[in-house]
Design a protein around this motif. Structure first.
Motif, short mmCIF file in Angstrom:
data_model
loop_
_atom_site.label_atom_id
_atom_site.label_comp_id
_atom_site.label_asym_id
_atom_site.label_seq_id
_atom_site.Cartn_x
_atom_site.Cartn_y
_atom_site.Cartn_z
N GLY A 272 0.82 -1.20 0.00
CA GLY A 272 0.00 0.00 0.00
C GLY A 272 0.85 1.25 0.00
N GLN A 273 0.23 2.39 -0.27
CA GLN A 273 0.99 3.63 -0.34
C GLN A 273 1.58 4.03 1.01
N MET A 274 1.04 3.50 2.11
CA MET A 274 1.54 3.81 3.44
C MET A 274 2.31 2.62 4.03
N MET A 275 2.86 1.76 3.19
CA MET A 275 3.58 0.60 3.72
C MET A 275 4.75 1.07 4.58
N GLY A 276 5.01 0.32 5.66
CA GLY A 276 6.02 0.72 6.62
C GLY A 276 7.43 0.63 6.10
N ALA A 277 8.36 1.18 6.89
CA ALA A 277 9.76 1.23 6.47
C ALA A 277 10.36 -0.16 6.29
N LEU A 278 10.05 -1.08 7.20
CA LEU A 278 10.63 -2.42 7.10
C LEU A 278 10.10 -3.17 5.88
N SER A 279 8.79 -3.11 5.66
CA SER A 279 8.23 -3.83 4.51
C SER A 279 8.71 -3.22 3.20
N ARG A 280 8.84 -1.90 3.15
CA ARG A 280 9.38 -1.28 1.93
C ARG A 280 10.85 -1.67 1.73
N SER A 281 11.60 -1.69 2.82
CA SER A 281 13.00 -2.10 2.74
C SER A 281 13.11 -3.51 2.16
N PHE A 282 12.23 -4.40 2.62
CA PHE A 282 12.25 -5.77 2.13
C PHE A 282 11.92 -5.83 0.64
N ALA A 283 10.88 -5.13 0.21
CA ALA A 283 10.47 -5.16 -1.20
C ALA A 283 11.57 -4.59 -2.10
N LEU A 284 12.18 -3.50 -1.68
CA LEU A 284 13.25 -2.90 -2.48
C LEU A 284 14.48 -3.80 -2.52
N TYR A 285 14.79 -4.43 -1.39
CA TYR A 285 15.93 -5.34 -1.35
C TYR A 285 15.74 -6.49 -2.33
N ALA A 286 14.51 -6.99 -2.45
CA ALA A 286 14.23 -8.13 -3.32
C ALA A 286 14.62 -7.85 -4.76
N MET A 287 14.61 -6.59 -5.18
CA MET A 287 14.94 -6.25 -6.57
C MET A 287 16.40 -5.86 -6.75
N GLY A 288 17.13 -5.75 -5.63
CA GLY A 288 18.55 -5.40 -5.71
C GLY A 288 19.43 -6.61 -5.93
N ARG A 289 20.74 -6.37 -5.89
CA ARG A 289 21.70 -7.43 -6.22
C ARG A 289 21.58 -8.63 -5.27
N GLY A 290 21.55 -8.36 -3.95
CA GLY A 290 21.45 -9.46 -3.00
C GLY A 290 20.15 -10.22 -3.12
N GLY A 291 19.05 -9.50 -3.30
CA GLY A 291 17.76 -10.14 -3.46
C GLY A 291 17.68 -10.96 -4.71
N GLN A 292 18.25 -10.46 -5.80
CA GLN A 292 18.20 -11.20 -7.06
C GLN A 292 19.09 -12.45 -7.04
N ARG A 293 20.16 -12.41 -6.27
CA ARG A 293 20.95 -13.65 -6.09
C ARG A 293 20.10 -14.70 -5.37
N ALA A 294 19.33 -14.25 -4.37
CA ALA A 294 18.45 -15.18 -3.65
C ALA A 294 17.35 -15.71 -4.57
N VAL A 295 16.85 -14.86 -5.47
CA VAL A 295 15.84 -15.28 -6.45
C VAL A 295 16.39 -16.42 -7.31
N ALA A 296 17.61 -16.25 -7.80
CA ALA A 296 18.22 -17.28 -8.65
C ALA A 296 18.44 -18.57 -7.87
N ARG A 297 18.87 -18.46 -6.61
CA ARG A 297 19.08 -19.66 -5.80
C ARG A 297 17.77 -20.41 -5.58
N ALA A 298 16.65 -19.68 -5.56
CA ALA A 298 15.34 -20.31 -5.36
C ALA A 298 14.80 -20.96 -6.63
N GLY A 299 15.52 -20.84 -7.74
CA GLY A 299 15.13 -21.51 -8.97
C GLY A 299 14.29 -20.68 -9.91
#
Length: 446
Positions: A272-299
């Motif tokens: 949502g537009q008012m999503m908290g700092a932690l949840s936004r941090s998690f979503a943004l991390y998922a699209m970054g380098r570390g998150g995308q490495r985890a995406v690839a490891r998950a298949g």
């Protein structure tokens, strides 16, 4: 004596108060929705995120079926990432009702969901829609099978059991033998959504996993099967190109990442537009380098900007083939926001959320030492809905010019920006999102 008694009394009081003080309640990031994301993808990204932001003592717990909790702590502060597996519809409903901060979805919200979640804000914007991965299905046949391409109707007839002989599909004589992976729920979900459209799968030989399926098709000259994108084809099988009313596209890495291949889809997080700092941090991390490495490891297919090898281009107008002859296609197709049923709601950006981030990825890519001083080609395409060949050509030129200006503003040299009209369409007019899929911009590295 008196001092010792007082000290003992104070110690006892401290112990009593300490025992009475409640344990600190853990903060929670609640994520709910698609089982495809909940199985391995989001738990893997969550653990990587927690490690990279300084949390330790990471433990994965399953308090009940379909619920995974990842417990961690930092400086004595506990945090739990709660991942509830169901489906995209339930995940979005949980987001609307406030039972989750993030919805996991294998599709965009439909018109009814957007209406129900109006208070969440602009769910098509890059601030609330996060494309964290892609997945897809490859149709594999034995290398001896002459079939090179199939359209959606042929695939439906094939996997429903209506087409029983390869001659009906343009191949040699022989009974079609279907092979399916019993554990591949995501494969069936994608096929049901994009191909089967209510038709049941026909009788098939079932296998324990994709590797066993590939081995079986390699040993069966009349076999055909479905495997997730990214699985190895081996020496005895090959993938079939698939047409969805436009050109037939093979599941190469570039065509999957560009989403030109029809049997691919995005995997989303929504907030949502008012999503908290932690949840936004998690979503943004998922699209970054570390998150995308985890995406690839998950298949799953990570959304990264790594170009493939230069390949001869034999499709499209002569001008197009000549332009790209010595260039390398970058694995993206920049697409745009449109209003309408089945597509995204009107968003603040003319680009869709992935395209916004692909533009930033492209800027970073071109700043790498091997790419400094290099230039790009920008080639736009339009949909036939523009009304006439001239209107389509003007639209495709406008889109190419728009992207070229965007790249130049980011310090990227653009050698040529050109429109190709409706050439190389990837979707036919019956596709409800044909305009969204066909109206796109390719970027080629020189």
């Amino acid at each position: 004596m008196l001092r010792a008694a007082v000290s003992s009394l104070l110690l006892c009081c401290s112990l009593v108060f300490a025992a009475a003080a409640p344990a600190q309640e853990a903060e929670r990031v609640r994520v709910a929705g698609s089982n495809t994301l909940a199985q391995a993808l989001v738990p893997g990204v969550a653990q990587a995120w927690l490690r990279d932001i300084g949390y330790g003592d990471i433990q994965v717990r399953t308090p009940r079926p379909a619920l995974t909790e990842i417990h961690a702590s930092r400086d004595g502060q506990p945090l739990i990432v709660e991942i509830a597996a169901s489906d995209s519809a339930h995940g979005f409903a949980d987001l609307v009702e406030g039972n989750a901060q993030i919805a996991m979805m294998s599709r965009r919200p439909n018109a009814a969901e957007l209406d129900a979640g109006w208070q969440l804000g602009d769910l098509a914007s890059q601030d609330q829609e996060f494309v964290i991965a892609l997945d897809g299905v490859a149709v594999v046949v034995n290398r001896a099978n002459p079939i090179a391409r199939l359209d959606m109707e042929q695939l439906r007839a094939l996997f429903s059991g209506r087409s029983r002989d390869w001659r009906e599909l343009g191949g040699g004589a022989g009974e079609v033998r279907l092979h399916l992976d019993a554990s591949a729920g995501a494969v069936r979900d994608l096929m049901n959504d994009k191909v089967m459209r209510g038709s049941a799968f026909g009788e098939a030989q079932m296998h324990r996993d994709a590797r066993a399926l590939v081995a079986a098709v390699a040993a069966d000259p009349l076999g055909v099967g479905l495997i997730p994108i990214g699985e190895s084809y081996g020496a005895g099988t090959r993938p079939v190109a698939v047409s969805d009313g436009g050109r037939a596209v093979a599941p190469t890495r570039t065509d999957v990442l560009s989403e030109d291949y029809p049997l691919s889809r995005r995997l989303y997080l929504y907030g949502g537009q008012m999503m908290g700092a932690l949840s936004r941090s998690f979503a943004l991390y998922a699209m970054g380098r570390g998150g995308q490495r985890a995406v690839a490891r998950a298949g799953h297919v990570a959304v990264t900007l790594v170009p493939g090898r230069a390949r001869p281009t034999t499709l499209g107008p002569l001008e197009y083939r000549q332009m790209v002859e010595h260039a390398v296609r970058l694995p993206l197709s920049l697409r745009f926001n449109f209003a309408g049923s089945g597509e995204s709601a009107v968003a603040a950006s003319v680009y869709d959320s992935r395209a916004v981030r692909d533009l930033d990825r492209l800027r970073s890519f071109m700043r790498l030492p091997p790419n400094r001083g290099r230039s790009v080609l920008v080639i736009g395409f339009a949909d036939a809905s523009a009304g006439s060949p001239m209107a389509s050509m003007m639209m495709s030129n406008d889109r190419a010019d728009l992207v070229a200006q965007e790249l130049v503003s980011r310090g990227i040299k653009v050698r040529v920006a050109r429109g190709m009209g409706t050439a190389l369409a990837v979707a036919g007019p019956r596709d409800p999102v044909a305009r969204y899929r066909n109206e796109r911009v390719e970027v080629w590295l020189l």
